[in-house]
Design an enzyme around this catalytic site. Structure first.
Site, PDB file in Angstrom:
ATOM      1  N   HIS A   1       0.863  -1.199   0.000  1.00 47.77           N
ATOM      2  CA  HIS A   1       0.000   0.000   0.000  1.00 47.77           C
ATOM      3  C   HIS A   1       0.885   1.230   0.000  1.00 47.77           C
ATOM      4  O   HIS A   1       1.941   1.253   0.610  1.00 47.77           O
ATOM      5  CB  HIS A   1      -0.908   0.018   1.242  1.00 47.77           C
TER       6      HIS A   1
ATOM      7  N   ASP B   1      -7.993  -5.217  -0.423  1.00 47.23           N
ATOM      8  CA  ASP B   1      -8.443  -6.027  -1.572  1.00 47.23           C
ATOM      9  C   ASP B   1      -8.091  -7.493  -1.450  1.00 47.23           C
ATOM     10  O   ASP B   1      -8.509  -8.295  -2.286  1.00 47.23           O
ATOM     11  CB  ASP B   1      -7.814  -5.460  -2.857  1.00 47.23           C
TER      12      ASP B   1
END
Ligand code: SDX
Length: 392
Positions: A270, A327
Site C-alpha cells: 500500500h 483487496d
C-alpha cells in the site's frame, strides 16, 4: 494560495489539498472517518449512516438519518431513456466500462437544471449519485447476462435493495441469506473513503475545473478501474485461482520477489499503510463468517491464508512493509455471494461514491481548497532551432 501545502511528519510529501473527512496513519495502521475508528463503524454502524457521516461530518440523530434515508431512497430510480444507453454496450463489455459510460452521461439527464452555485443543489446531486449508482451498477450486470432490469424497491434498506436489483428474477421471490447483506454492507463501509487515493484525487482534480459532479465521479470510476487501485480485488482472485493450491504458494512468493518477473502479490502492499491495513483484518474476519454461514469450503481461502502467512514470514515483504490490503480477502466474499469477478471493482465503486461525493462537496464549499494545477520536472530537449526535413 491554491490550498496546496507541504508538511513534514517525518517524510517529505506535498499534500494536494486540505480535508477533514478521513485520517490515515500508515505507520500505525489507523483509519478514521470524521474521527471515528473504522473498527467501531464496522461493528456498530451501517453504510448509509457512514455515507451521511462522511458528507456531513457528524453522525445523524434518528430524525436526521430518517430524512437522509428518505431522500436517498426516493432518488434510486433512473430515467428509462438513461437505461436505454445500456443497449449500446456489447453484452460482454466490462461492467466498469459500462459504469464509466453511464455515469459520464448521467449529466445529460440530471445536470441541466442544477445550479451548482447553490449548496442545496450540490447536496441534491450528491444524494442522486449515492442513490443511483447501485441501480446503475445492478443494471450493468443485468445487461451483461441478458436479464431484465429490476426497479429499486423502496421498502428495503440500501444494501439489501442493491442485492435484490442484482439477483431477483421475475419468476420467483429472492431468498436472501441475511449474511449477504451484512457482509456487503461491511464491505461498503470499509471501501467508502480513504483520503487522497488515486480515484478520490481524480474526483477532486476534475472538480477543481468546475466540471459537474457526474463527470467528476465518472473520472473517479475510471481511475479506480486500474489493477494497482480498485481493480486489485479482481486481480487478487485471478492470482489465487492461478496459484490454485497451498503447496504452490511458496513459488508464488518467490516469483513476486523477483522484480524482473513483473509479478506482484495482488492485494499486498500500500502506498500509505506500512502496517497491516485495518480494513483487511475486518474483511478477513468477515470472510470466515460468510463461508461458515453459507457452508462454503472455498480452497481459495486456504491459498490466501497460506500466502499471507508465507509472505509475512519472508524478509523481502517484512523489510518493505508489505502487508495485505483491503483487496486481499474481499474477492473471496464477493465470490461466495455469487458476484461475478468482473463486478468486483463495481462493488468498490458503489461504496467509494460516498467518499467521492463527500470530497467533492467539501471542495466545492471551500473555493480556496481546490487542487492547483500540478507542475512537472522537465526532462526533455533544451531550446533548439527547427531543421527542415531535407536536412534531417
Ligand atoms: C487500493 O491509495 C489508497 O488508499 C488505495 C486504496 C483505497 O482504499 O483507495 O487503499 C485501495 O488501491 C489498495 C492497493 C491495491 N493494489 C494492489 O494490491 C496491487 C499490488 N500492490 C502494489 O502494486 C503496490 O504495493 C502498491 C501500488 C499498492 C503500492 O506500491 P508502493 O508502496 O508505492 O510500493 P512500490 O511500488 O514503490 O514498491 C516498493 C517495493 C518494490 O520493490 P524494490 O524496488 O524495493 O525491490 O515493494 C515491492 C516493489 O517491487 N512491492 C511488491 C508489492 N508491492 C510493492 N512486491 C511484491 N508484491 C507486491 N504487491
Amino acid at each position: 494560495a491554491t490550498g496546496c501545502f507541504t508538511y513534514d511528519p517525518g517524510f517529505t510529501a506535498t499534500a494536494s489539498c486540505k480535508s477533514a473527512i478521513t485520517y490515515i496513519d500508515g505507520e500505525e495502521g489507523v483509519l478514521l472517518y470524521r474521527g471515528y475508528p473504522i473498527e467501531q463503524l464496522a461493528e456498530k454502524s451501517n453504510f448509509l449512516e457512514v455515507a451521511y457521516l462522511l458528507i456531513n461530518g457528524e453522525l445523524p440523530d434518528k430524525a436526521g438519518f430518517a430524512a437522509f434515508e428518505h431522500d436517498v431512497t426516493h432518488h434510486t430510480m433512473i430515467h428509462e431513456a438513461f437505461t436505454g444507453f445500456l443497449g449500446g454496450f456489447r453484452h460482454d463489455a466490462h461492467p466498469m466500462a459500462m459504469l464509466v459510460g453511464m455515469l459520464g452521461s448521467m449529466a445529460s439527464f440530471y445536470h441541466n437544471e442544477l445550479d451548482l452555485e447553490d449548496p442545496a443543489q450540490r447536496r441534491l446531486a450528491a444524494i442522486r449519485l449515492i442513490a443511483k449508482v447501485p441501480t446503475i451498477a445492478a443494471a450493468c450486470y443485468r445487461h451483461s447476462i441478458g436479464w431484465p432490469l429490476n426497479h429499486p424497491r423502496n421498502n428495503l434498506d440500501y444494501t439489501t435493495r442493491f442485492l435484490h436489483m442484482l439477483y431477483e428474477v421475475p419468476s420467483e421471490p429472492l431468498e436472501l441469506n441475511p449474511i449477504a447483506a451484512k457482509a456487503m454492507d461491511l464491505l461498503f463501509i470499509l471501501h467508502a473513503d480513504h483520503e487522497q487515493n488515486a480515484s478520490t484525487s481524480t474526483v477532486r482534480l476534475v472538480g477543481s475545473t468546475g466540471a459537474n459532479p457526474y463527470a467528476c465521479v465518472a473520472a473517479g470510476v475510471a481511475a479506480l478501474w486500474g489493477p494497482a487501485h480498485g481493480g486489485a480485488n479482481e486481480a487478487v482472485l485471478k492470482m489465487l485461482s492461478e496459484i490454485g493450491r497451498p503447496e504452490n504458494v511458496q513459488s508464488a512468493v518467490d516469483r513476486a520477489k523477483d522484480r524482473d518477473s513483473g509479478f506482484r502479490l495482488m492485494g499486498f502492499g500500500h502506498r500509505v499503510y506500512k502496517n497491516y491495513d485495518p480494513r483487511a483484518a475486518l474483511v478477513r474476519k468477515m470472510t470466515h463468517e460468510v463461508l461458515g454461514e453459507l457452508g462454503i469450503n472455498d480452497p481459495l481461502l486456504d491459498v490466501a491464508m497460506k500466502l499471507e502467512e508465507a509472505a509475512l514470514q519472508d524478509d523481502y515483504f517484512v523489510e518493505r512493509k508489505l502487508y495485505p490490503n483491503v483487496d486481499f480477502y474481499s474477492g473471496i466474499i464477493y465470490k461466495a455471494l455469487g458476484i461475478p469477478v468482473e463486478m468486483f471493482t463495481v462493488m468498490f465503486a458503489i461504496a467509494r461514491t460516498a467518499g467521492w461525493v463527500a470530497h467533492w462537496l467539501e471542495q466545492q464549499d471551500d473555493p480556496e481548497n481546490k487542487i492547483g494545477r500540478p507542475r512537472q520536472i522537465y526532462t526533455g530537449a533544451a531550446n533548439r532551432d527547427y531543421v527542415g526535413v531535407d536536412t534531417r
